[in-house]
Design a protein around this motif. Structure first.
Motif, PDB file in Angstrom:
ATOM      1  N   ARG A 157      37.910  33.500  42.068  1.00  0.00           N
ATOM      2  CA  ARG A 157      39.177  33.716  41.742  1.00  0.00           C
ATOM      3  C   ARG A 157      40.073  32.488  41.726  1.00  0.00           C
ATOM      4  O   ARG A 157      41.087  32.390  40.971  1.00  0.00           O
ATOM      5  CB  ARG A 157      40.066  34.864  42.587  1.00  0.00           C
ATOM      6  N   LYS A 356      42.441  38.320  35.543  1.00  0.00           N
ATOM      7  CA  LYS A 356      41.802  38.756  34.396  1.00  0.00           C
ATOM      8  C   LYS A 356      41.264  37.805  33.351  1.00  0.00           C
ATOM      9  O   LYS A 356      41.562  36.809  33.254  1.00  0.00           O
ATOM     10  CB  LYS A 356      42.897  39.671  33.529  1.00  0.00           C
ATOM     11  N   VAL A 512      36.703  42.709  39.078  1.00  0.00           N
ATOM     12  CA  VAL A 512      37.522  42.089  39.799  1.00  0.00           C
ATOM     13  C   VAL A 512      36.853  40.918  40.217  1.00  0.00           C
ATOM     14  O   VAL A 512      35.948  40.853  40.773  1.00  0.00           O
ATOM     15  CB  VAL A 512      38.084  42.942  40.994  1.00  0.00           C
TER      16      VAL A 512
END
Length: 535
Positions: A157, A356, A512
């Protein structure tokens, strides 16, 4: 640098033998400042790896001419490095799962030093080609290890947070490389300086890594899959040698083709059988049960074939078809590089902010065949403004696709397979690129030879690459048109592969992004495994 228990080798050893308290075993995340310090050597390593390729691109036509080599040799100077890099990426990736990654990165950089020195003093094309093998060994290590180390210390992330820094490194090397190469070729130093200029940066990278990068060392019994490594390397190398010679040294449908392809298939089938049984396979077959990894590998191979197959010949097109000097040819490639840099940097930031990533993969995969198709319309007289526009489209497409395919795979595998998954995606992308360079290079040589010598020998390896400045006006126009039309054909041939890559990307399922580093995930998996054993 201030270190935590996650960055010291001793606690890592303790992790292997301690209890199962995951909270105490999992290494703490580094602060942004510590992360920048830790990856500073990697940045320098990336800079060297990219510079080693781009600084030579604008110099290649002059190098081949000065050494009296042929068009096929032009292709082999590129192909040999790619071949060696491709064949060794899986081995480097597996070693990364078993040994200290810092030492492996330093070893790969050392191969760069030796290869660059040999290339800089090469007296003939044969020695130059040998030096590219050594550089390919170094490139294989860096291709696999830089991304593996980043994944070990940065959560998926958060990777976008640092993409701007790596985008700047990438841009400075890719933009500065052709410009520096062209300047050196046109200067009294000559093209040999193109190989030697990177040596100080390599040495600096080794020192920086020693001082700033600290990684946990996994201490466990190691069983290297030497037979698997040998069979994979032999199979891939034979396949790439065939793709380089077919249509050039012998016909595509010939005894030599059947022999080489048969040997390559036999070696790769044997490799699969070995990999399925070995406890520490180079490429775990379980990876291909993962839909995301499998589709990322397929897309990477197709992107590599489409992208490298055409773009590697752009420098030659600018110098021979359009008559630019090496320096100006380097300047002409700026829009392509800037498109890649801006797209990857902006997408990385947005991925970190919103989590995303698939949308950027899809957009890039759409732009890639469009950009290639636009280049399929060029000729020797295409306006530089049109070329710049085409390069922006192609560059944005490449920038959105390449790194995000690796991110998708890294995000969807256990930490123990992080190195293997990363190297597998890079391996197939490199293999696709090498096959593209080999096959399309042979086609380019044949098309040019047929145009310049109609009815003569179809072997592209017999004619030397011309120096446009030495040709009379009439002959110069013929040569320019021949190279312009042949280059356009190569780009158009690449379009179907880019379309297939788009189809593969569309079937990748978005998941995710994880917020833990590879090192943290590895510690949790080790602890969970020991807990299961105790139960």
């Amino acid at each position: 640098m201030t270190t935590t228990s996650s960055s010291s080798p001793e606690p890592a050893g303790t992790v292997e033998s301690a209890g199962v308290d995951i909270a105490t075993e999992a290494p703490a995340q580094l602060t942004p400042r510590q992360t920048i310090q830790a990856i500073s050597g990697l940045m320098m390593g990336m800079f060297v790896a990219i510079l080693a390729g781009t600084v030579v691109s604008t110099a290649l036509p002059r190098i081949i001419h000065d050494l009296g080599a042929s068009q096929s040799s032009y292709t082999w100077v590129v192909t040999l490095e790619l071949l060696t890099m491709t064949a060794t990426v899986p081995l480097w990736g597996k070693l990364a799962d078993l040994y200290n990654n810092k030492l492996l990165v330093q070893l790969s950089l050392s191969f760069f030093v030796v290869g660059s020195l040999v290339a800089g003093f090469a007296p003939n094309i044969e020695v130059l080609l040998g030096s590219r093998v050594l550089q390919g060994l170094g490139a294989g290590g860096l291709t696999a290890l830089v991304q593996i180390v980043m994944a070990a210390i940065i959560p998926p992330r958060e990777l976008g947070r640092y993409s701007g820094i790596f985008g700047a490194i990438f841009a400075s090397a890719t933009v500065g490389g052709p410009l520096l190469g062209g300047f050196l070729v046109d200067s009294p130093l000559g093209w040999r300086a193109c190989f030697l200029v990177g040596v100080p940066f390599v040495l600096a990278a080794i020192v920086l890594l020693q001082r700033t990068l600290k990684l946990p060392t996994v201490r466990r019994e190691v069983k290297i899959d030497w037979w698997g490594a040998f069979l994979i390397t032999a199979g891939v190398s034979t396949l790439l040698v065939w793709s380089s010679f077919a249509g050039n040294k012998f016909e595509w449908a010939s005894g030599w083709s059947f022999l080489l392809v048969g040997a390559a298939v036999a070696a790769l089938v044997a490799a699969v059988l070995v990999e399925r049984r070995h406890p520490e396979p180079i490429i775990p077959m379980d990876l291909f049960r993962n839909r995301t990894v499998t589709l990322s590998i397929i897309a990477s191979a197709l992107v590599g074939l489409a992208m490298f197959g055409g773009s590697v010949f752009l420098a030659q097109y600018f110098q021979i078809a359009q008559g630019y000097s090496p320096t100006k040819a380097g300047l002409m490639s700026l829009p392509l590089i800037l498109g890649m840099m801006v797209a990857s940097t902006i997408a990385g930031g947005l991925i970190t902010k919103y989590g995303k990533w698939k949308i950027y993969l899809v957009i890039g995969s759409v732009l890639l065949p469009i950009g290639l198709a636009l280049f399929g319309t060029i000729d020797a007289h295409t306006s530089k403004y049109m070329l710049w526009a085409f390069m922006v489209v192609l560059g944005v497409g490449i920038g959105l696709v390449m790194q995000n395919l690796v991110l998708a795979a890294q995000n969807d595998v256990p930490a123990r397979e992080l190195g293997a998954a990363t190297s597998a995606v890079s391996f197939f992308r490199s293999m696709g690129g090498t096959i593209g360079v080999s096959v399309l290079g042979a086609i380019l040589a044949n098309k040019v030879t047929e145009t310049l010598n109609p009815g003569g020998s179809s072997s592209g390896g017999s004619g030397t690459v011309p120096n446009i400045a030495d040709l009379p006006e009439q002959a110069r126009a013929v040569v320019e048109n021949a190279y312009g039309d042949a280059t356009a054909d190569l780009f158009m041939m690449s379009v179907p592969f880019a379309v297939l890559a788009l189809i593969a990307v569309l079937f990748i399922k978005e998941k995710v992004l994880l917020t833990t580093t590879g090192a943290e995930r590895r510690a949790e998996e080790e602890a969970a495994g020991r807990l299961q054993d105790d139960i």
